[in-house]
Design a protein around this motif. Sequence first.
Motif, PDB file in Angstrom:
ATOM      1  N   ILE A   8       0.877  -1.206   0.064  1.00  0.00           N
ATOM      2  CA  ILE A   8       0.052   0.000  -0.041  1.00  0.00           C
ATOM      3  C   ILE A   8       0.731   1.202   0.082  1.00  0.00           C
ATOM      4  O   ILE A   8       0.319   2.173  -0.324  1.00  0.00           O
ATOM      5  CB  ILE A   8      -0.882  -0.094   1.288  1.00  0.00           C
ATOM      6  N   GLY A  28     -11.761  -0.934 -11.443  1.00  0.00           N
ATOM      7  CA  GLY A  28     -12.147   0.448 -10.763  1.00  0.00           C
ATOM      8  C   GLY A  28     -10.897   1.231 -10.152  1.00  0.00           C
ATOM      9  O   GLY A  28     -11.099   1.977  -9.307  1.00  0.00           O
ATOM     10  N   VAL A  29      -9.717   0.786 -10.736  1.00  0.00           N
ATOM     11  CA  VAL A  29      -8.766   1.485 -10.014  1.00  0.00           C
ATOM     12  C   VAL A  29      -8.447   2.992 -10.912  1.00  0.00           C
ATOM     13  O   VAL A  29      -8.677   2.944 -11.956  1.00  0.00           O
ATOM     14  CB  VAL A  29      -7.383   0.743 -10.083  1.00  0.00           C
ATOM     15  N   PRO A  30      -8.452   4.090 -10.104  1.00  0.00           N
ATOM     16  CA  PRO A  30      -8.539   5.304 -10.662  1.00  0.00           C
ATOM     17  C   PRO A  30      -7.274   5.972 -11.122  1.00  0.00           C
ATOM     18  O   PRO A  30      -6.622   6.792 -10.433  1.00  0.00           O
ATOM     19  CB  PRO A  30      -9.042   6.260  -9.378  1.00  0.00           C
ATOM     20  N   PHE A  31      -6.714   5.347 -12.142  1.00  0.00           N
ATOM     21  CA  PHE A  31      -5.384   5.661 -12.722  1.00  0.00           C
ATOM     22  C   PHE A  31      -5.547   7.086 -13.164  1.00  0.00           C
ATOM     23  O   PHE A  31      -6.791   7.412 -13.694  1.00  0.00           O
ATOM     24  CB  PHE A  31      -5.064   4.883 -13.693  1.00  0.00           C
ATOM     25  N   ALA A  80      -1.529   6.461  -9.803  1.00  0.00           N
ATOM     26  CA  ALA A  80      -2.706   6.977  -9.271  1.00  0.00           C
ATOM     27  C   ALA A  80      -2.202   8.151  -8.405  1.00  0.00           C
ATOM     28  O   ALA A  80      -2.039   7.638  -7.187  1.00  0.00           O
ATOM     29  CB  ALA A  80      -3.560   5.848  -8.726  1.00  0.00           C
ATOM     30  N   LYS A  81      -1.993   9.309  -8.548  1.00  0.00           N
ATOM     31  CA  LYS A  81      -1.571  10.272  -7.814  1.00  0.00           C
ATOM     32  C   LYS A  81      -0.137   9.824  -7.167  1.00  0.00           C
ATOM     33  O   LYS A  81       0.551   9.188  -8.030  1.00  0.00           O
ATOM     34  CB  LYS A  81      -2.530  10.555  -6.703  1.00  0.00           C
ATOM     35  N   GLN A  97      -0.384   7.580  -4.928  1.00  0.00           N
ATOM     36  CA  GLN A  97      -0.638   6.576  -3.888  1.00  0.00           C
ATOM     37  C   GLN A  97      -0.935   5.215  -5.127  1.00  0.00           C
ATOM     38  O   GLN A  97      -1.966   4.607  -4.816  1.00  0.00           O
ATOM     39  CB  GLN A  97      -1.873   6.786  -3.509  1.00  0.00           C
ATOM     40  N   GLN A 129      -1.596   2.043  -3.033  1.00  0.00           N
ATOM     41  CA  GLN A 129      -2.293   1.887  -2.252  1.00  0.00           C
ATOM     42  C   GLN A 129      -3.680   1.592  -3.398  1.00  0.00           C
ATOM     43  O   GLN A 129      -4.423   0.598  -2.916  1.00  0.00           O
ATOM     44  CB  GLN A 129      -2.853   3.379  -1.660  1.00  0.00           C
ATOM     45  N   GLN A 130      -3.791   2.126  -4.379  1.00  0.00           N
ATOM     46  CA  GLN A 130      -4.993   1.975  -5.236  1.00  0.00           C
ATOM     47  C   GLN A 130      -4.872   0.564  -5.831  1.00  0.00           C
ATOM     48  O   GLN A 130      -5.984  -0.077  -6.055  1.00  0.00           O
ATOM     49  CB  GLN A 130      -4.879   2.940  -6.390  1.00  0.00           C
ATOM     50  N   LEU A 177      -6.024  -1.817  -3.321  1.00  0.00           N
ATOM     51  CA  LEU A 177      -7.147  -1.784  -2.768  1.00  0.00           C
ATOM     52  C   LEU A 177      -8.069  -2.544  -4.153  1.00  0.00           C
ATOM     53  O   LEU A 177      -9.091  -2.851  -3.808  1.00  0.00           O
ATOM     54  CB  LEU A 177      -7.886  -0.417  -2.511  1.00  0.00           C
ATOM     55  N   TYR A 207      -7.427  -6.083  -3.159  1.00  0.00           N
ATOM     56  CA  TYR A 207      -8.295  -6.230  -1.758  1.00  0.00           C
ATOM     57  C   TYR A 207      -9.725  -6.344  -2.285  1.00  0.00           C
ATOM     58  O   TYR A 207     -10.491  -6.978  -1.565  1.00  0.00           O
ATOM     59  CB  TYR A 207      -8.105  -5.118  -1.057  1.00  0.00           C
TER      60      TYR A 207
END
Lengths: 234, 697, 251
Positions: B120, B177-180, B204-205, B207, B210-211, B214, B217
């Motif tokens: 993460i 749905g990972v917001p790249f 993704a920013k 992060q 993390q994305q 998630l 996850y």
Amino acid sequence: MWLKDSSIGRKFIMSITGLFLVLFLLFHGSMNLCLVIDDIFGTQGYNWICAMLGANWYAIIGTLVLALGVVVHFCYAIYLTIQNRAARGTDRYAMEARQEGVQWASKNMLVLGIIVIGFLVLHLYNFWYKMQFAELTGVETSMFDPQDGSAIVKGLFTNGVCGIIYCLLYLVWLVALWFHLSHGVWSALQTLGWSNLIWLKRIKVIGVIFATIAVGLFMVVTVYFLGVNIGSMM
Amino acid sequence: MATKKDTKVATTTKKVAAAKKATTTKKATATKKVAATKKVADVKVITPEMAKIPAGPLAEKWTNYKDHQKLVNPANKRRLDVIVVGTGLAGASAAATLAELGFNVLNFCIQDSPRRAHSIAAQGGINAAKNYQNDGDSVYRLYYDTIKGGDYRAREANVYRLAEVSNNIIDQCVAQGVPFAREYGGLLDNRSFGGAQVSRTFYAKGQTGQQLLLGAYSALSRQIGKGKVKMYTRYEMLDIVMIKDENGEERARGIIARNLVTGRIERFFGHAVVIASGGYGNTFFLSTNAMASNGSAAMQMYRHGAYFANPCYAQIHPTCIPKHGDFQSKLTLMSESLRNDGRIWVPKKLEDAKKLQAGEIKGRDIPEEDRDYYLERRYPAFGNLVPRDVASRAAKERCDKGYGVNNTGLAVFLDFSEAIQRLGKDVVAQKYGNLFQMYEKIVDENPYENPMMIFPAIHYTMGGIWVDYELQTSVKGLFCIGEANFSDHGANRLGASALMQGLADGYFVLPYTIQNYLSDQIGVPRMSTDLPEFAEAEKNVNDKIARLMAIQGQRSVDSIHKELGLIMWDFVGMGRTAESLKTAIKKIDALKKEFWSNVYIPGEANSLNNELEKALRLSDFIEIGRLMAIDALNREESCGGHFREEYQTEEGEALRQDDKFSYVACWKYTGEDSEPELIKEPLDYEFTERKTRNYKA
Amino acid sequence: MDSYINIKVRVWRQAGPKAQGHFETYELKHIFQGASFLEMIDILNEQLIAEKKDPIAFDHDCREGICGMCSMYVNGHPHGPDSAITTCQLHMRHFHDGETITVEPWRSRAFPVIKDLMVDRQAYDKIMQAGGFVSVNTGGVPDANAIAIPKPVADEAMDAASCIGCGACAAACKNGSAMLFVSAKVSQLALLPQGKIEAAKRAKAMVAKMDELGFGNCTNTGACAAECPKSVSLANIARLNREFLCAKFQD
């Protein structure tokens, strides 16, 4: 039934009933403004509206719906608060600090609501009992003609020291109401989902403006009669 | 031959140390050399066949493998249990994918939720050969950059497969749905990263890790909700259970884990065991790893016969916030992207450095002409953008000479004043604002006004458990994925490649290759955890815990761990010599004795006990530290994250010895008190020409 | 400038989930203000271990503000008095010499205390398991650039997705509501075309699970967003309300 069983459903009921009551307040406030106008210009607007409402069937239905709104809003508030207290768990924080940007009113809505309701009872006794109730039942509840709402109001507020006390009590009530609405209006809109990143702040401002207008209408009347009363006493 | 090499050693060390020191080093190397030649005869070798590398051209190997591997039919999948330890990118993606395929998965993590694994914390991004930027990227180019970045110490077939599936990862993550980050046209954006000439990094920013985690996850959560994955949080694996099959061959059949809340030791069965427990950077105590990241799972595999490969390859990240005190618990990484606009320097004059160290002046007080932009000076072509290992070593070199700029003398400046002048403060704030803010929160100094201070820190371990092409260890039924294995990064990992490897292993490689193993296991019924093997393993674990609890010495676990960290940093750190490594081994041996005789663990074993958890992990870190030193001593060359001071060019650059060390050093456990056995997997570069990395011109 | 301070730390000690908890006050001398709050707790624990006492149990892992594991209620604020940070990013320079710092665990019915400052936050995982995902299996998905997504939409989804699941929102809320957490995930996926397809189902499932687990009703006080270490916006809650109400009215 999701309106009772789901948290957002319950909040939906709170916001709908709340907004409905706010609309009523706006109407009621505008109506009251006529008192001042009447008093200054010698017109009969207030009593005309009173007559229009009076004991007519639509007014009665309106009153019942209104009463239902208040009851539902109140009961849900109690229900939600009990649930929320339970959700907090048995141990409380030993130390709680104020969070930046969090309105005081938003954390004390129940208390504010109870103050508002308490005064509402007084208010109903002062006016509604003497007006619509008297008209409906035909029971004589005061020395005034139930049709002459204007006289009843003036009778209460311009009645010497007693009038001053009433005015001040009403002002306290209105302040509590303002706080309740300043959070309530935007909260209701937020619960209905009308908010996004841009509108978030705007709706908060709208809520405050709305609360100020609604409460302001009542304030004007109270303060006006307070002035008239003090003026007449001097 | 020996003479030739000794001359080389002599010439290279000339610059580094005084003549006297050079002679000692030469001698030491020479003696070592004899020992090594003596050993050569009986060193076991892992052939490509043993590593199960498919035949055929590089680009067709993975397709060939998939076309011919054995699969498990849906009805049988339901009958098979797979244990996955770890819920980082590799573990979570593997557990989710295996469950989607129909296997029953038991997934374990030490944190309170699978979402907290240390994947993460990755900031920068994930590489893929999509070529969306039309800048000439391709699977081959990503493969080539990774091999080169790894200093030609990775296995070709594995790296090529990694590059191949990299594109699938991006597709998969977007579908989840990972917001790249996106361009204004709505398509995916890319940024460039060190070690590549193309823009292939998705982000993704700041992060990205993390994305992506998630995303994995959420896929895992879906399977937990469906009941296909049984999730065990706050559980720590303490041993692997081996059971012999009908041919007398040992296979991994389960694990022993400790419930960290109740302290209970529990047994779990699986037809196969997959370990995705991450790296062992915390051997150094201070690293950019999370506090609970540990190498114990790796050591348990190692003790059961899995080879530990290339333990000495550890990556040191150049841009971390410097240490500020003895109580420090961890080092914070600042994204590598800062080096795009920041200029690294130390004072030219020693007296200026002294004043900085005494806190009498600030960086901004030193005039331009008295600043030494040493990276730009030494590497005109790449300047501040040299790879991580090069930048880290250069910083250490300056600080060792006394030019460090903070109170500990262990920091260099990363200066944005020129960028602020050139681009304006707003642009700099837009690009790096969040990093500057993070820096200011930690250091309490405004980096817009005074240059930032940075220093290298341990970040990632390329070494790990040896696995074959199927990601199976040398133990049957025991698989190892993600940072925990050794496979894809060679001696040095490129930025944005760790996320790629973790997800490649978990989503697209292991779920295939494990079936090749499990297809033979469909006849094996679920075993009872009452079998004597389980009881025996549990007893061993309980014995170890009881031993630790009984010591009741004087020192806290952390105090010993800090000491280990210092040994590692000083003697097995950025610049290693035969001598320093031998010292390290001695010191570690002494520390091991100290630990086993003088550690104090409060509380009870059968309840929540953080100190016991830490002690168990530290007992393994001590072993890993030793193994790292042994491996580093064996590897008489400098490559990637491993730098032996004896082996450097005139200019102080890493010098590989391809003729002697082009192999994976696999260490086999031979017992608690005996030295590990070296097994080699030669790296014959069939498809790629080896070159010397050059960042000067 | 950072200097050294002496402080008292008043910490909630609770031996187990069912045990009666109480505050205990410890004195700490010569704490460097550049140390992080958790490093201060480390020092305290070393002190306790040296005295052969039970160290304070607390959750922590990455210590760089992203894993969401650390969870202390410091001086009346989840994650302490600084804004937009987690406990591990809080530094001792926010406290002054001679101060008594009160440290408590998250308090919410859905987050029972495990020991001392450690709470059980599995409720958040259970909400995620109820619907916090896009139902796609590995493989067989379209090319990543097959669907264009406007940058502002992707950015807003990213901001919602930055939630670290630490539980500060429910801990800060006087109603023990998890709406900010739930809405962040619902928002992220409802904004993106990939997640829109099952947006209605997701909103209903996650809210139902949240209610079932005993979280309170949101009254829009905004304390959650004010204390959120990742500054997740209240606008997400409005979007969740919208998604949920639309879904219910469509039924």
